[in-house]
Scaffold this motif. Structure first.
Motif, PDB file in Angstrom:
ATOM      1  N   ARG A   1       0.836  -1.221   0.000  1.00  0.00           N
ATOM      2  CA  ARG A   1       0.000   0.000   0.000  1.00  0.00           C
ATOM      3  C   ARG A   1       0.864   1.261   0.000  1.00  0.00           C
ATOM      4  NH1 ARG A   1      -3.339  -3.517   2.919  1.00  0.00           N
ATOM      5  NH2 ARG A   1      -5.450  -3.527   2.046  1.00  0.00           N
ATOM      6  N   GLU A   2       0.453   2.227  -0.811  1.00  0.00           N
ATOM      7  CA  GLU A   2       1.193   3.481  -0.870  1.00  0.00           C
ATOM      8  C   GLU A   2       0.283   4.645  -0.517  1.00  0.00           C
ATOM      9  OE1 GLU A   2       3.161   4.118  -4.520  1.00  0.00           O
ATOM     10  OE2 GLU A   2       4.724   2.634  -4.073  1.00  0.00           O
ATOM     11  N   GLY A   3       0.867   5.688   0.006  1.00  0.00           N
ATOM     12  CA  GLY A   3       0.063   6.859   0.357  1.00  0.00           C
ATOM     13  C   GLY A   3       0.922   7.845   1.110  1.00  0.00           C
ATOM     14  N   ASP A   4       0.297   8.651   1.942  1.00  0.00           N
ATOM     15  CA  ASP A   4       1.102   9.592   2.716  1.00  0.00           C
ATOM     16  C   ASP A   4       0.685   9.537   4.173  1.00  0.00           C
ATOM     17  OD1 ASP A   4      -1.372  10.711   2.515  1.00  0.00           O
ATOM     18  OD2 ASP A   4      -0.653  12.761   2.258  1.00  0.00           O
ATOM     19  N   SER A   5       1.529  10.099   5.009  1.00  0.00           N
ATOM     20  CA  SER A   5       1.231  10.128   6.433  1.00  0.00           C
ATOM     21  C   SER A   5       1.910  11.337   7.045  1.00  0.00           C
ATOM     22  CB  SER A   5       1.752   8.852   7.104  1.00  0.00           C
ATOM     23  OG  SER A   5       1.624   8.981   8.504  1.00  0.00           O
ATOM     24  N   ARG A   6       1.301  11.859   8.109  1.00  0.00           N
ATOM     25  CA  ARG A   6       1.960  12.933   8.874  1.00  0.00           C
ATOM     26  C   ARG A   6       3.108  12.301   9.662  1.00  0.00           C
ATOM     27  NH1 ARG A   6       0.622  16.591   5.987  1.00  0.00           N
ATOM     28  NH2 ARG A   6      -0.203  14.983   4.661  1.00  0.00           N
ATOM     29  N   PHE A   7       4.179  13.026   9.803  1.00  0.00           N
ATOM     30  CA  PHE A   7       5.318  12.535  10.585  1.00  0.00           C
ATOM     31  C   PHE A   7       5.702  13.558  11.646  1.00  0.00           C
ATOM     32  CE2 PHE A   7       7.486   8.607   9.332  1.00  0.00           C
ATOM     33  CZ  PHE A   7       6.643   8.203   8.296  1.00  0.00           C
TER      34      PHE A   7
ATOM     35  N   ARG B   1     -11.554  14.707   8.859  1.00  0.00           N
ATOM     36  CA  ARG B   1     -10.960  13.411   8.566  1.00  0.00           C
ATOM     37  C   ARG B   1      -9.725  13.265   9.466  1.00  0.00           C
ATOM     38  NH1 ARG B   1      -7.206  11.056   4.824  1.00  0.00           N
ATOM     39  NH2 ARG B   1      -6.282  13.129   4.677  1.00  0.00           N
ATOM     40  N   ILE B   2      -9.644  12.145  10.160  1.00  0.00           N
ATOM     41  CA  ILE B   2      -8.478  11.923  11.020  1.00  0.00           C
ATOM     42  C   ILE B   2      -7.271  11.617  10.139  1.00  0.00           C
ATOM     43  CG2 ILE B   2      -7.488  10.355  12.732  1.00  0.00           C
ATOM     44  CD1 ILE B   2      -9.525  12.119  13.972  1.00  0.00           C
ATOM     45  N   GLU B   3      -6.172  12.349  10.365  1.00  0.00           N
ATOM     46  CA  GLU B   3      -4.962  12.130   9.591  1.00  0.00           C
ATOM     47  C   GLU B   3      -4.298  10.821  10.007  1.00  0.00           C
ATOM     48  OE1 GLU B   3      -3.720  14.079   7.281  1.00  0.00           O
ATOM     49  OE2 GLU B   3      -4.452  16.106   7.623  1.00  0.00           O
ATOM     50  N   THR B   4      -3.641  10.191   9.050  1.00  0.00           N
ATOM     51  CA  THR B   4      -2.786   9.061   9.417  1.00  0.00           C
ATOM     52  C   THR B   4      -1.487   9.651   9.953  1.00  0.00           C
ATOM     53  OG1 THR B   4      -1.941   9.011   7.180  1.00  0.00           O
ATOM     54  CG2 THR B   4      -3.737   7.523   7.675  1.00  0.00           C
ATOM     55  N   MET B   5      -1.070   9.138  11.130  1.00  0.00           N
ATOM     56  CA  MET B   5       0.080   9.762  11.779  1.00  0.00           C
ATOM     57  C   MET B   5       1.129   8.731  12.170  1.00  0.00           C
ATOM     58  SD  MET B   5      -1.348  12.551  14.401  1.00  0.00           S
ATOM     59  CE  MET B   5      -3.100  12.464  14.346  1.00  0.00           C
ATOM     60  N   ALA B   6       2.371   9.132  12.068  1.00  0.00           N
ATOM     61  CA  ALA B   6       3.467   8.303  12.553  1.00  0.00           C
ATOM     62  C   ALA B   6       4.361   9.169  13.430  1.00  0.00           C
ATOM     63  CB  ALA B   6       4.260   7.729  11.379  1.00  0.00           C
ATOM     64  N   PHE B   7       4.776   8.604  14.576  1.00  0.00           N
ATOM     65  CA  PHE B   7       5.685   9.320  15.475  1.00  0.00           C
ATOM     66  C   PHE B   7       7.015   8.576  15.498  1.00  0.00           C
ATOM     67  CE2 PHE B   7       1.511  10.610  16.721  1.00  0.00           C
ATOM     68  CZ  PHE B   7       1.649  11.946  17.082  1.00  0.00           C
ATOM     69  N   VAL B   8       8.106   9.335  15.497  1.00  0.00           N
ATOM     70  CA  VAL B   8       9.443   8.754  15.450  1.00  0.00           C
ATOM     71  C   VAL B   8      10.253   9.408  16.569  1.00  0.00           C
ATOM     72  CG1 VAL B   8      11.479   8.425  13.984  1.00  0.00           C
ATOM     73  CG2 VAL B   8       9.221   8.535  12.931  1.00  0.00           C
TER      74      VAL B   8
ATOM     75  N   VAL C   1       1.045   1.484  18.988  1.00  0.00           N
ATOM     76  CA  VAL C   1      -0.125   2.088  18.363  1.00  0.00           C
ATOM     77  C   VAL C   1      -0.817   2.999  19.376  1.00  0.00           C
ATOM     78  CG1 VAL C   1      -2.372   1.657  17.285  1.00  0.00           C
ATOM     79  CG2 VAL C   1      -0.474   0.090  16.852  1.00  0.00           C
ATOM     80  N   ILE C   2      -1.214   4.186  18.923  1.00  0.00           N
ATOM     81  CA  ILE C   2      -1.976   5.097  19.792  1.00  0.00           C
ATOM     82  C   ILE C   2      -3.365   5.295  19.179  1.00  0.00           C
ATOM     83  CG2 ILE C   2       0.054   6.322  20.693  1.00  0.00           C
ATOM     84  CD1 ILE C   2      -0.745   8.586  18.644  1.00  0.00           C
ATOM     85  N   PRO C   3      -4.318   5.741  19.998  1.00  0.00           N
ATOM     86  CA  PRO C   3      -5.645   6.009  19.436  1.00  0.00           C
ATOM     87  C   PRO C   3      -5.587   7.205  18.490  1.00  0.00           C
ATOM     88  CG  PRO C   3      -5.628   6.299  21.835  1.00  0.00           C
ATOM     89  CD  PRO C   3      -4.226   6.078  21.410  1.00  0.00           C
ATOM     90  N   ASN C   4      -6.699   7.466  17.811  1.00  0.00           N
ATOM     91  CA  ASN C   4      -6.747   8.610  16.902  1.00  0.00           C
ATOM     92  C   ASN C   4      -6.764   9.918  17.689  1.00  0.00           C
ATOM     93  OD1 ASN C   4      -6.733   7.118  14.611  1.00  0.00           O
ATOM     94  ND2 ASN C   4      -8.969   7.028  14.444  1.00  0.00           N
TER      95      ASN C   4
ATOM     96  N   ALA D   1       8.785   3.426  14.891  1.00  0.00           N
ATOM     97  CA  ALA D   1       7.694   4.395  14.783  1.00  0.00           C
ATOM     98  C   ALA D   1       6.499   3.930  15.587  1.00  0.00           C
ATOM     99  CB  ALA D   1       7.282   4.577  13.328  1.00  0.00           C
ATOM    100  N   ILE D   2       5.750   4.894  16.105  1.00  0.00           N
ATOM    101  CA  ILE D   2       4.459   4.615  16.723  1.00  0.00           C
ATOM    102  C   ILE D   2       3.411   5.245  15.810  1.00  0.00           C
ATOM    103  CG2 ILE D   2       2.973   5.158  18.698  1.00  0.00           C
ATOM    104  CD1 ILE D   2       5.482   5.055  20.447  1.00  0.00           C
ATOM    105  N   VAL D   3       2.381   4.493  15.449  1.00  0.00           N
ATOM    106  CA  VAL D   3       1.382   5.025  14.517  1.00  0.00           C
ATOM    107  C   VAL D   3       0.024   5.127  15.206  1.00  0.00           C
ATOM    108  CG1 VAL D   3       2.557   4.135  12.488  1.00  0.00           C
ATOM    109  CG2 VAL D   3       0.815   2.733  13.633  1.00  0.00           C
ATOM    110  N   ASN D   4      -0.866   5.891  14.592  1.00  0.00           N
ATOM    111  CA  ASN D   4      -2.191   5.988  15.201  1.00  0.00           C
ATOM    112  C   ASN D   4      -3.151   5.002  14.541  1.00  0.00           C
ATOM    113  OD1 ASN D   4      -2.705   7.228  12.758  1.00  0.00           O
ATOM    114  ND2 ASN D   4      -3.728   9.021  13.643  1.00  0.00           N
ATOM    115  N   ARG D   5      -4.330   4.893  15.111  1.00  0.00           N
ATOM    116  CA  ARG D   5      -5.322   3.926  14.667  1.00  0.00           C
ATOM    117  C   ARG D   5      -5.658   4.130  13.179  1.00  0.00           C
ATOM    118  NH1 ARG D   5      -6.298  -0.715  16.006  1.00  0.00           N
ATOM    119  NH2 ARG D   5      -6.159  -0.175  18.217  1.00  0.00           N
ATOM    120  N   ALA D   6      -5.769   5.397  12.768  1.00  0.00           N
ATOM    121  CA  ALA D   6      -6.120   5.701  11.380  1.00  0.00           C
ATOM    122  C   ALA D   6      -5.069   5.156  10.423  1.00  0.00           C
ATOM    123  CB  ALA D   6      -6.269   7.207  11.193  1.00  0.00           C
ATOM    124  N   PHE D   7      -3.805   5.216  10.848  1.00  0.00           N
ATOM    125  CA  PHE D   7      -2.719   4.693  10.030  1.00  0.00           C
ATOM    126  C   PHE D   7      -2.897   3.191   9.839  1.00  0.00           C
ATOM    127  CE2 PHE D   7       1.400   3.091   8.961  1.00  0.00           C
ATOM    128  CZ  PHE D   7       2.039   4.115   8.282  1.00  0.00           C
TER     129      PHE D   7
END
Lengths: 896, 108
Positions: free
Chosen positions: A609-615, A700-707, A687-690, A648-654
């Motif tokens: 899968r390809e797309g984008d995410s907030r970082f 729309r909840i953004e897909t997020m990744a934390f580093v 994983v964190i909640p949205n 990375a830690i990602v959110n539910r939407a991710f």
């Protein structure tokens, strides 16, 4: 004005009177002469002439009366007559003028703001030739965009500068806050607003300096190292006392010295409406200007023979070459392809560019609509008042008709009377509008420090106000005037019945007006309720994290000597120091603070899968500070370093988007390469909640990744950091505490702070304004309707006094009388509400983009509005109904 | 029924007079009516001017200041197109009235 008019009237009146006197005098003189010629003695001749003529004074007065009652020539007399009439009924005049002034004032105020942010042209020569060159559809999040107004990169500008056939002249500009050194210490700085411009800025806009000179080629050549600078007129007046420009004074902006060489014209506020500037300096374009930084705007003046469409065609055709030549290096193929396919277009820029326009345009139009409707309701009330007044004046009008005045003549008098009200209302309204619009701007500016908007009363505003005045005058004055002038004089005079002429018709017109009022106020109430509820929804949005008691702190140390490899160490040292400040409960480094309005993202691929995410890069304490739980996996710790595997830690939407139905822990995210951000593999460890990301309005909840912050690419790192700081103390207090502590240890660090919750509230300003204003106008509409309904129902009861008396005499109960009267009001309400609902449904759809968490066709809102109107109708009609029920039948019957 | 009253009669006389003379001042109108009627009709001079002014406001006549043959400044009245139409209507109404009155008088 008034005095002049009076003098003119006096003058005019005496001249008319003199004419009459002259005419009669001539008659007498001719008769006397003829008499003498016939052989009478002069005394006898004069006596005979007088005898034949009758009393000359009486004759003169009779002629005067004809002129006054029917004259076409007595405009001023009509005005005097109207004013005298209003002086005899001061309450009526005051109510009418105040209503009109408020209505017209509110409309004018909103229009003034609209005019300012939308309609007015830039104060430059031939603003209609100015165009803005932008990428059609924007840069779609590619690269780094620095502000609302910057849409192109500097290398793209260099290409355009080389070849721009449709434009006779063109320039690049950007708006920037720069630090002006105000003390001996380099860290003693004060933020100033600067416009950086390329060489043809002044010639393109046709700006002549108010003093000194504009920037020349020499200044442009020295752009990056120190050159001349031009100050705004406001700055020249306030900061330099308007003293002569010698070129000797200098300022240091962002460490670069500038000589002040000139002043811009007083009316020039820059290119962004609502955002003034202090300095104009040459735009510095370094040798290897970053190709992914979209941080300048380009404007130009259309060359003779070119229009916007043809210019757009030319630029679209030239785009391929321009973007090919300025391709940024280091992007993945997908982003590079995207960049290559950008197309430039030309857009009209004669009224400047404006973030304000973007933010408030729709709201202002809606407010204008709302105030317009309120004015309409007020007009309906006034029309009813005028009708009542007209019936009271029935006898007077009948008398004038009997004296020979034509209907047109009477109509003119009546229209003049309403016109006079409208004119007074309009003048007062314009005065009130100055107060209203400034008040609104003050409210807007209280949450947006950078907003400086002055309102002008130009020809557009005056035209608008006079248009409104004419319209209102027509609405509230014409119908009653036509009714009154249609009256049958004989009938009216004979019976002395004040309601004699066509009362059925007039009565039904009053009803029609009440129905109209109910319908319009229904629309206003629905609109108000939608905005209020929408605002409440926004206020109670759960962002999924702590929002209260979070302060964002920015720390900058551009003069510090620490080297790149120690950037992260220093940041972590700083955050530890902040955490140890008394009163701070927790703190963490964060590259993009939440709900701050900015965003940062990368293209990613997860499996296929390809797309984008907030970082966002954060230090380990981030999730604890923000109160975000880790729902599975682990948080970050001190073992996640630059040398350990990327995690990375990602959110539910991710997870939902890229790993639906899978266990995300242990899966890999690959980011696409970008300049300074090499392609990287991250292992998902938690994983964190949205949560919301940039803005409380997000639907729309953004897909997020934390580093982990320590894994931030060192090429992109710099001498600054941001932190989120949790504290139970007020933001202002804890900020001062931190500032003191850090400054003591690191004098080279500059700091700024803001409260996240406050920032969120500020971002809701537009919704708050709409909710407050529409709510206010909705309530006002309801009150106006109540007054109107009360008037009409009372009138109805008076009209039917006789009939009601008979009913009571024949044994009708009080309840039946009450329900009879209130039923009438109920019917008007029903018809009005039905029409209102239909209109509301059609109208509110256009406002749906401004609504949050509810749809424009909201049954509950409509039901509530109808209920509110029912309450209004009930309270307005209960008193007259009650009075009708207590009617003494004997008394009522005797009176007719 | 034809509407008529004294005021209407005076207006009719004035209109007719002005139709026969292009332009006359008030005194001239009085003289004309008296002469043509063989002194049978005497215009009440005090009522003439209110009537003239009313007719002017109704735009049946228009007025203009000019000099008389004796070099006196006076206001001259002349008929407008509306006035001419009004004259036709007033004449017809008058004939109706006369017919009506005669019918009553000759009723036997």
């Amino acid at each position: 004005m008034n005095l002049l008019r009076r003098i003119a009237a006096l003058f005019r009146r005496s001249s008319v009177d003199r004419e009459i006197a002259d005419e009669l005098q001539a008659h007498m003189a001719m008769r006397t002469e003829d008499n003498i010629a016939a052989g009478m003695s002069p005394a006898e001749a004069a006596r005979d002439a007088r005898l034949r003529f009758g009393n000359p004074t009486t004759a003169r007065e009779r002629v005067e009366h004809v002129d006054i009652a029917t004259g076409l020539d007595s405009f001023w007399r009509d005005i005097r007559y109207a004013i005298r009439g209003y002086c005899n009924a001061p309450l009526f005049a005051i109510v009418a003028i105040t209503t009109l002034a408020l209505g017209i004032g509110a409309n004018t105020a909103i229009f003034q703001l609209l005019n300012e942010v939308r309609l007015r042209s830039l104060p430059i020569q031939h603003p209609e030739e100015l165009v803005d060159i932008r990428i059609i559809g924007g840069n779609q999040g590619l690269g780094v965009s620095s502000s609302f107004y910057s849409s192109l990169t500097r290398p793209v500008w260099q290409e355009i500068e080389r070849n721009h056939e449709p434009l006779s002249e063109a320039f690049a500009w950007n708006f920037d806050f720069q630090n002006m050194q105000i003390g001996a210490n380099v860290n003693d700085v004060h933020a100033v607003r600067t416009i950086n411009v390329s060489s043809q800025f002044f010639s393109t806009l046709g700006l002549e300096p108010a003093a000194g000179r504009v920037l020349d080629a020499e200044d442009m050549a020295a752009a990056c190292t120190g050159s001349g600078a031009v100050v705004s007129y406001a700055w020249w007046q306030s900061q330099m006392g308007g003293r002569a420009i010698t070129g000797a004074e200098s300022v240091v902006l962002n460490g670069v010295p500038y000589r002040i060489v000139g002043v811009t014209p007083p009316r020039f506020f820059g290119l962004a409406v609502g955002e003034n500037f202090d300095f104009i300096t040459p735009l510095c374009i370094p040798k290897n200007a970053a190709r992914e930084f979209f941080d300048i705007g380009v404007m130009g003046r259309l060359a003779p023979g070119w229009n916007i469409d043809r210019a757009t065609q030319w630029f679209t055709a030239a785009s391929k070459g321009i973007f090919e030549a300025t391709l940024p290096q280091g992007y993945g193929t997908k982003s590079t392809e995207q960049f290559r396919n950008f197309k430039l277009g030309a857009y009209a820029a004669g009224s400047g560019v404006s973030r304000l326009r973007h933010d408030y345009d729709a709201s202002l139009w809606i407010l204008l609509g709302i105030t317009g409707l309120v004015l309409l309701i007020a007009c309906a009330n006034l029309a009813n008042l005028m009708l009542a007044r007209a019936s009271a004046r029935q006898r007077e009008i009948a008398l004038r008709m009997a004296l020979g005045a034509t209907r047109a003549r009477l109509l003119r008098q009546l229209l003049l009377e309403s016109g006079l009200l409208a004119i007074f209302g309009a003048f007062l309204g314009i005065a009130l509008a100055q107060v209203f619009s400034r008040l609104l701007i003050r409210v807007l500016a209280s949450t947006d420090e950078n907003l400086t908007l002055s309102v002008h009363t130009d020809w557009r505003v005056l035209l608008f106000t006079s248009g409104i005045a004419v319209l209102t005058c027509t609405i509230f004055g014409t119908l009653p005037a036509f009714r009154a002038a249609k009256a049958d004089p004989i009938h009216a005079l004979k019976t002395g019945d004040t309601h004699a002429a066509g009362h059925r018709e007039r009565y039904s017109m009053q009803r029609l007006m009440v129905v109209l009022q109910v319908a319009v106020s229904m629309v206003l109430l629905v609109t108000a309720l939608l905005f209020v509820r929408s605002f409440r929804n926004l206020m109670t949005v759960d962002p999924g994290m702590r929002e209260n008691g979070i302060t964002v702190g920015g720390f900058m140390y551009p003069t510090s000597t620490i080297t790149r490899e120690h950037f992260e160490d220093f940041k972590h040292q700083l955050v530890d120091e902040v955490r140890s400040v008394p009163g701070v409960s927790n703190a963490a480094i964060v590259t993009m603070p939440p709900l701050s309005g900015s965003s940062w993202g990368h293209l990613v691929s997860v499996g296929s899968r390809e797309g984008d995410s907030r970082f966002t890069w954060v230090s380990p304490t981030y999730f604890a500070t923000m109160g975000i739980p880790i729902v599975s996996g682990r948080g970050f710790n001190d073992n996640d370093t630059a040398n350990s595997p990327r995690v990375a830690i990602v959110n539910r939407a991710f997870v939902d988007r890229y790993l639906p139905g899978e266990n995300p822990i242990g899966k890999t995210i690959r980011t696409q390469a970008e300049p300074r951000y090499p392609a990287t593999l991250f292992e998902i460890v938690g994983v964190i909640p949205n949560t919301l990301y940039t803005d409380i309005h997000e639907k729309r909840i953004e897909t997020m990744a934390f580093v982990p912050a320590r894994q931030f690419p060192s090429e992109a790192d710099g001498r600054s950091t941001q932190m989120v700081i949790a504290s139970s103390l007020p933001s202002a207090i804890i900020s001062e505490e931190i500032k003191r502590n850090i400054r003591a240890k690191h004098p080279e660090v500059r700091m700024y702070f803001f409260d996240v919750h406050e920032r969120v509230l500020k971002s809701l300003l537009k919704e708050r304004l709409l909710a407050i204003l529409s709510g206010f106008f909705g309530a006002l509409a309801a009150i106006l309707v109540m007054v109107g309904l009360y008037g009409v129902v009372s009138y109805l009861v008076t009209r039917r006094r006789n009939e009601l008396g008979i009913r009571i005499a024949l044994g009708s109960t009080r309840q039946r009388i009450v329900s009879l009267v209130m039923g009438e009001a109920g019917r008007m309400l029903l018809v009005g509400a039905l029409i209102g609902t239909a209109i509301s449904l059609a109208v509110t759809r256009s406002a749906s983009s401004l609504l949050f968490g509810l749809k424009a066709w909201d049954p509950a809102t409509i039901a509530f509005a109808i209920t509110a109107l029912a309450v209004v109708a009930f309270s307005a009609s209960f008193l007259p109904a009650f009075r009708a029920a207590r009617l003494d039948p004997v008394d009522a019957l005797r009176r007719e | 029924m034809a509407k008529n009253d004294l005021q209407g009669t005076l207006e009719l006389l004035i209109l007719k007079t002005l139709a026969q003379n292009t332009s006359l001042h008030g005194y001239g109108i009085v003289l004309h009516i008296e002469r043509v009627s063989g002194e049978l009709l005497r215009v009440e001079e005090g009522s003439l001017y209110p009537a003239l002014h009313r007719m002017e406001q109704n735009q049946w006549v228009r007025s203009q200041w000019a000099l008389t043959e004796t070099n006196r400044r006076a206001k001259f009245y002349s008929l407008t197109v509306t006035g001419r139409k009004q004259l036709t209507a007033a004449e017809r109404a008058w004939e109706q009235t006369v017919k009506g009155v005669q019918a009553v008088l000759h009723f036997a």
